[in-house]
Design a protein around this motif. Structure first.
Motif, PDB file in Angstrom:
ATOM      1  N   GLY A   1       0.830  -1.204   0.000  1.00 21.71           N
ATOM      2  CA  GLY A   1       0.000   0.000   0.000  1.00 21.71           C
ATOM      3  C   GLY A   1       0.861   1.249   0.000  1.00 21.71           C
ATOM      4  O   GLY A   1       2.026   1.205  -0.356  1.00 21.71           O
ATOM      5  N   PRO A   2       0.315   2.348   0.436  1.00 15.22           N
ATOM      6  CA  PRO A   2      -0.977   2.498   1.103  1.00 15.22           C
ATOM      7  C   PRO A   2      -2.128   2.723   0.120  1.00 15.22           C
ATOM      8  O   PRO A   2      -2.115   3.695  -0.636  1.00 15.22           O
ATOM      9  CB  PRO A   2      -0.793   3.725   1.982  1.00 15.22           C
ATOM     10  N   TRP A   3      -3.121   1.806   0.125  1.00 16.39           N
ATOM     11  CA  TRP A   3      -4.327   1.983  -0.667  1.00 16.39           C
ATOM     12  C   TRP A   3      -5.373   2.702   0.184  1.00 16.39           C
ATOM     13  O   TRP A   3      -5.484   2.446   1.372  1.00 16.39           O
ATOM     14  CB  TRP A   3      -4.872   0.638  -1.137  1.00 16.39           C
TER      15      TRP A   3
ATOM     16  N   TYR B   1      -3.012   6.492   7.630  1.00 16.92           N
ATOM     17  CA  TYR B   1      -3.995   5.415   7.806  1.00 16.92           C
ATOM     18  C   TYR B   1      -4.366   4.912   6.415  1.00 16.92           C
ATOM     19  O   TYR B   1      -4.438   5.694   5.464  1.00 16.92           O
ATOM     20  CB  TYR B   1      -5.241   5.931   8.532  1.00 16.92           C
ATOM     21  N   TRP B   2      -4.620   3.592   6.302  1.00 16.09           N
ATOM     22  CA  TRP B   2      -4.880   3.092   4.961  1.00 16.09           C
ATOM     23  C   TRP B   2      -5.489   1.699   4.957  1.00 16.09           C
ATOM     24  O   TRP B   2      -5.491   1.007   5.936  1.00 16.09           O
ATOM     25  CB  TRP B   2      -3.581   3.069   4.153  1.00 16.09           C
ATOM     26  N   ASP B   3      -5.961   1.313   3.807  1.00 20.45           N
ATOM     27  CA  ASP B   3      -6.361   0.021   3.283  1.00 20.45           C
ATOM     28  C   ASP B   3      -7.782   0.047   2.745  1.00 20.45           C
ATOM     29  O   ASP B   3      -8.610   0.884   3.125  1.00 20.45           O
ATOM     30  CB  ASP B   3      -6.231  -1.131   4.278  1.00 20.45           C
ATOM     31  N   SER B   4      -8.025  -0.880   1.814  1.00 20.65           N
ATOM     32  CA  SER B   4      -9.339  -1.124   1.221  1.00 20.65           C
ATOM     33  C   SER B   4      -9.397  -2.604   0.939  1.00 20.65           C
ATOM     34  O   SER B   4      -8.724  -3.092   0.034  1.00 20.65           O
ATOM     35  CB  SER B   4      -9.513  -0.318  -0.073  1.00 20.65           C
ATOM     36  N   SER B   5     -10.182  -3.331   1.725  1.00 18.78           N
ATOM     37  CA  SER B   5     -10.130  -4.787   1.633  1.00 18.78           C
ATOM     38  C   SER B   5     -11.338  -5.403   2.308  1.00 18.78           C
ATOM     39  O   SER B   5     -11.911  -4.829   3.233  1.00 18.78           O
ATOM     40  CB  SER B   5      -8.854  -5.301   2.316  1.00 18.78           C
ATOM     41  N   ASN B   6     -11.728  -6.605   1.842  1.00 15.63           N
ATOM     42  CA  ASN B   6     -12.713  -7.400   2.581  1.00 15.63           C
ATOM     43  C   ASN B   6     -12.035  -8.596   3.242  1.00 15.63           C
ATOM     44  O   ASN B   6     -12.694  -9.542   3.646  1.00 15.63           O
ATOM     45  CB  ASN B   6     -13.885  -7.819   1.697  1.00 15.63           C
ATOM     46  N   ILE B   7     -10.715  -8.497   3.334  1.00 12.78           N
ATOM     47  CA  ILE B   7      -9.933  -9.504   4.049  1.00 12.78           C
ATOM     48  C   ILE B   7      -9.136  -8.877   5.182  1.00 12.78           C
ATOM     49  O   ILE B   7      -9.144  -9.378   6.318  1.00 12.78           O
ATOM     50  CB  ILE B   7      -8.976 -10.229   3.079  1.00 12.78           C
ATOM     51  N   PHE B   8      -8.474  -7.781   4.893  1.00 12.02           N
ATOM     52  CA  PHE B   8      -7.579  -7.163   5.863  1.00 12.02           C
ATOM     53  C   PHE B   8      -8.211  -5.952   6.544  1.00 12.02           C
ATOM     54  O   PHE B   8      -9.145  -5.337   6.028  1.00 12.02           O
ATOM     55  CB  PHE B   8      -6.279  -6.750   5.167  1.00 12.02           C
ATOM     56  N   PRO B   9      -7.700  -5.543   7.706  1.00 16.66           N
ATOM     57  CA  PRO B   9      -8.234  -4.390   8.445  1.00 16.66           C
ATOM     58  C   PRO B   9      -7.688  -3.070   7.921  1.00 16.66           C
ATOM     59  O   PRO B   9      -6.922  -3.041   6.943  1.00 16.66           O
ATOM     60  CB  PRO B   9      -7.729  -4.649   9.862  1.00 16.66           C
ATOM     61  N   LEU B  10      -8.056  -1.964   8.583  1.00 16.52           N
ATOM     62  CA  LEU B  10      -7.401  -0.687   8.369  1.00 16.52           C
ATOM     63  C   LEU B  10      -6.134  -0.652   9.221  1.00 16.52           C
ATOM     64  O   LEU B  10      -6.113  -1.144  10.352  1.00 16.52           O
ATOM     65  CB  LEU B  10      -8.301   0.488   8.757  1.00 16.52           C
ATOM     66  N   TYR B  11      -5.110  -0.051   8.650  1.00 18.34           N
ATOM     67  CA  TYR B  11      -3.838   0.060   9.344  1.00 18.34           C
ATOM     68  C   TYR B  11      -3.510   1.527   9.617  1.00 18.34           C
ATOM     69  O   TYR B  11      -4.057   2.445   8.996  1.00 18.34           O
ATOM     70  CB  TYR B  11      -2.716  -0.537   8.490  1.00 18.34           C
ATOM     71  N   GLY B  12      -2.562   1.726  10.524  1.00 17.04           N
ATOM     72  CA  GLY B  12      -2.065   3.058  10.814  1.00 17.04           C
ATOM     73  C   GLY B  12      -0.616   3.010  11.229  1.00 17.04           C
ATOM     74  O   GLY B  12      -0.121   1.987  11.718  1.00 17.04           O
TER      75      GLY B  12
END
Length: 613
Positions: free
Chosen positions: A166-168, A183-194
């Motif tokens: 990422g960061p997506w 802060y980032w992510d776009s997923s139906n598997i993984f969480p949001l990260y920071g």
């Protein structure tokens, strides 16, 4: 925003009885607007290979820099600037090494405006001290990779414990102590990260390559729990249990000593796309789920969808929240941008007001008092009214323009000037504003071109024979796919006529010609709330009320208390007076009520009912 492709590699630098409004001035100096936001949404070139042509806008990031606000969005060859949050001017940048940034992040720090795009591979970070004139420079030509991330072809190939690249869908935040967070992510598997990052503002002379670094390791901050939170379930009206929902669109705000990490769910291609929030006393958590979620939610009406946007303040300290409206005519990711009032209660509860969120709203010129609404009280006068047109293509008649559905539309047999579309309001009404919503029916346009502009006239009549000009946009110099025109003076008329001049698409197609103002008479009586019953699965409830004669529609409203009914589901009178509500959180007590509206105004609320956990 869930994307459908990876970003391209960095490219080389580039480059009668009618009170008529004065024609040129109509809508030019008004203080109202209606969603979707009236900007020149760009034609999306990304689907050119598939022959899909449409304008789109999504994932808005609005930030104030100097005396203006700047709007960035997904897949645009530039951005927009406004000094009043009403009139937006497109800015074509001089340096833009993006093939249309996806879900961009913004940050104002040290007198600079920073811009970061979503990425699955290293991309530039830009900054500007003069965004009004489109001047940008590199802060770094290559962002550092996310520490510990594993590059794979698709996230489904990743193993438990892996960190996605990422960061997506990035979000940038500068705290009061000067520290910066990503802060980032776009997923139906993984969480949001920071993670905390360093932009090297105090030692920028070290050179581009050393200007961005990660101070802390990325950490998981939040993930979806649709088994507990009904609104996080995927699909239209949250009814698709076969697909895991997506968490995306991180945005951080600080209010007092509390941090509000906002996120979008469950999917941008549905009416229930919404914004939720977790709170903490630290920028990297631990974060706690807000029981009043979702905060930005608009599943009913003409505009549907309120997820993935940004929260910011105007010049008077009023808070606003942007989001993404689902259109989905030409492609499931065809969207627009919406804007809603927002704020915080004294106890810290965050709220976003989407009630009548696609009716005209007034932009305040003062600090709003608690409970003060921006809704003008101008009602929808065109719903299911008779419409006629000068021509039409089979299957796309004029009746489609008064159904409050952007996915149905009238198509003229020709796009030549002089084509007309007329709505009969059924009697004289006081008209105050008109919104013309175009559709890209086999538009055949991609990217930008000088002829992509929208020109038309609006006329009014009391008898259908004698016409006067309400507004003249025949010399408009920009594209306005969702043109909102506030009349300088109210017009007492029965008929509203659109007269075509030019549109940049191959066909003249209009989804809805929406007319706003007021009919004579009193508002409707309050509807009788028959029942409000929660299921054994407490994420769901059934709300039933009796119909009100003459009503145009209803708002089902709910929240944590009778004075905090912040959630709204708008229903029109051709729909059943029963709502299957699937957006509740387990373990949370709710209060629910219903109001009716017609062309004269809005009723008082029905009795309230309690939905116990």
């Amino acid at each position: 925003m869930r994307s459908w492709r990876l970003p391209l590699a960095v490219i080389a630098l580039l480059g009668q009885g009618v009170v008529a409004a004065p024609a040129a001035a109509a809508g030019a100096h008004g203080r109202t607007w209606a969603n979707p936001v009236d900007i020149d949404y760009r034609y999306n070139y990304e689907q050119m290979n598939d022959g899909v042509s449409y304008r789109t806008g999504a994932d808005p990031a609005i930030v104030r820099f100097g005396d203006a606000w700047y709007l960035f969005q997904t897949l645009a060859d530039g951005y927009w600037r406004s000094t009043d949050l009403l009139h937006w001017q497109f800015v074509k940048p001089d340096r833009w090494p993006f093939d249309g940034p996806v879900a961009p992040a913004t940050l104002v720090a040290d007198g600079k405006l920073f811009l970061m795009q979503s990425a699955m591979q290293p991309v530039p970070l830009l900054y500007s001290t003069d965004p009004a004139h489109g001047h940008w420079k590199f802060w770094t030509r290559m962002l550092p990779p996310v520490p510990g991330a594993t590059w794979v072809g698709h996230e489904s190939e990743m193993k438990p414990g892996d960190l996605p690249p990422g960061p997506w869908d990035p979000g940038l935040f500068r705290d009061e102590d000067g520290k910066t967070y990503l802060y980032w992510d776009s997923s139906n598997i993984f969480p949001l990260y920071g993670a905390q990052i360093d932009l090297a503002l105090d030692h920028a002379s070290e050179g581009e390559g050393k200007r961005v670094s990660f101070v802390s390791k990325p950490q998981a901050l939040l993930r979806l729990h649709p088994e507990e939170h009904g609104w996080e379930r995927f699909g239209q009206d949250h009814t698709d249990n076969t697909v895991a929902p997506y968490v995306e669109g991180a945005w951080m705000n600080r209010h007092g000593n509390r941090y509000y990490l906002q996120y979008a769910a469950p999917g941008t291609e549905y009416n229930v796309y919404a914004t939720g929030v977790y709170t903490s006393d630290k920028p990297l958590g631990p974060f706690h789920y807000a029981p009043y979620n979702p905060i930005g939610y608009k599943p009913g009406g003409f505009v549907v969808g309120a997820g993935h946007g940004s929260t910011f303040e105007d010049a008077y300290g009023n808070s606003w929240n942007t989001g993404t409206m689902w259109v989905g005519v030409n492609w499931k990711f065809e969207r627009r941008i919406d804007l809603f009032p927002a704020g915080f209660h004294a106890d810290g509860q965050m709220w976003v007001d989407t009630r009548f969120g696609d009716f005209p709203q007034r932009m305040p010129e003062h600090k709003l008092k608690p409970g003060e609404s921006t809704f003008t009280g101008w009602m929808l006068l065109s719903w299911h009214k008779q419409a006629s047109a000068s021509s039409q293509l089979p299957g796309h008649g004029p009746a489609e323009v008064t159904d409050e559905n952007p996915r149905t539309y009238w198509v003229a047999a020709s796009s030549a000037p002089g084509q007309t579309l007329t709505v009969d309001l059924g009697g004289e009404r006081t008209v105050r504003a008109v919104q013309v919503n175009y559709t890209d029916y086999k538009a055949g346009r991609y990217g930008d071109a000088p002829d992509i502009i929208t020109r038309f006239k609006l006329e009014g009549s009391s008898d259908g024979s004698h016409w006067s000009t309400l507004a003249d946009l025949s010399h408009e110099q920009r594209d306005r796919p969702n043109a909102y025109v506030e009349l300088d003076r109210p017009a007492r008329i029965r008929y509203v006529r659109y007269v075509h001049v030019h549109v940049g698409a191959r066909h003249l197609a209009i989804s809805d010609l929406r007319v706003f103002g007021n009919a004579d008479g009193d508002p409707p009586p309050a509807p009788e709330l028959v029942s409000a019953t929660r299921d054994a699965d407490t994420r769901n409830a059934d709300i039933v009320w009796k119909p009100v004669p003459g009503a145009v529609g209803y708002n089902v409203r709910w929240g944590l208390a009778a004075d905090r009914l912040h959630e709204t589901w708008q229903r029109f009178a051709d729909q059943p007076t029963q709502l299957r509500l699937r957006a509740l959180n387990k373990g949370v007590r709710y209060v629910v009520a219903v109001e009716a509206f017609d062309e004269a105004g809005v009723s008082v609320l029905s009795r309230t009912a309690t939905l116990d956990p």
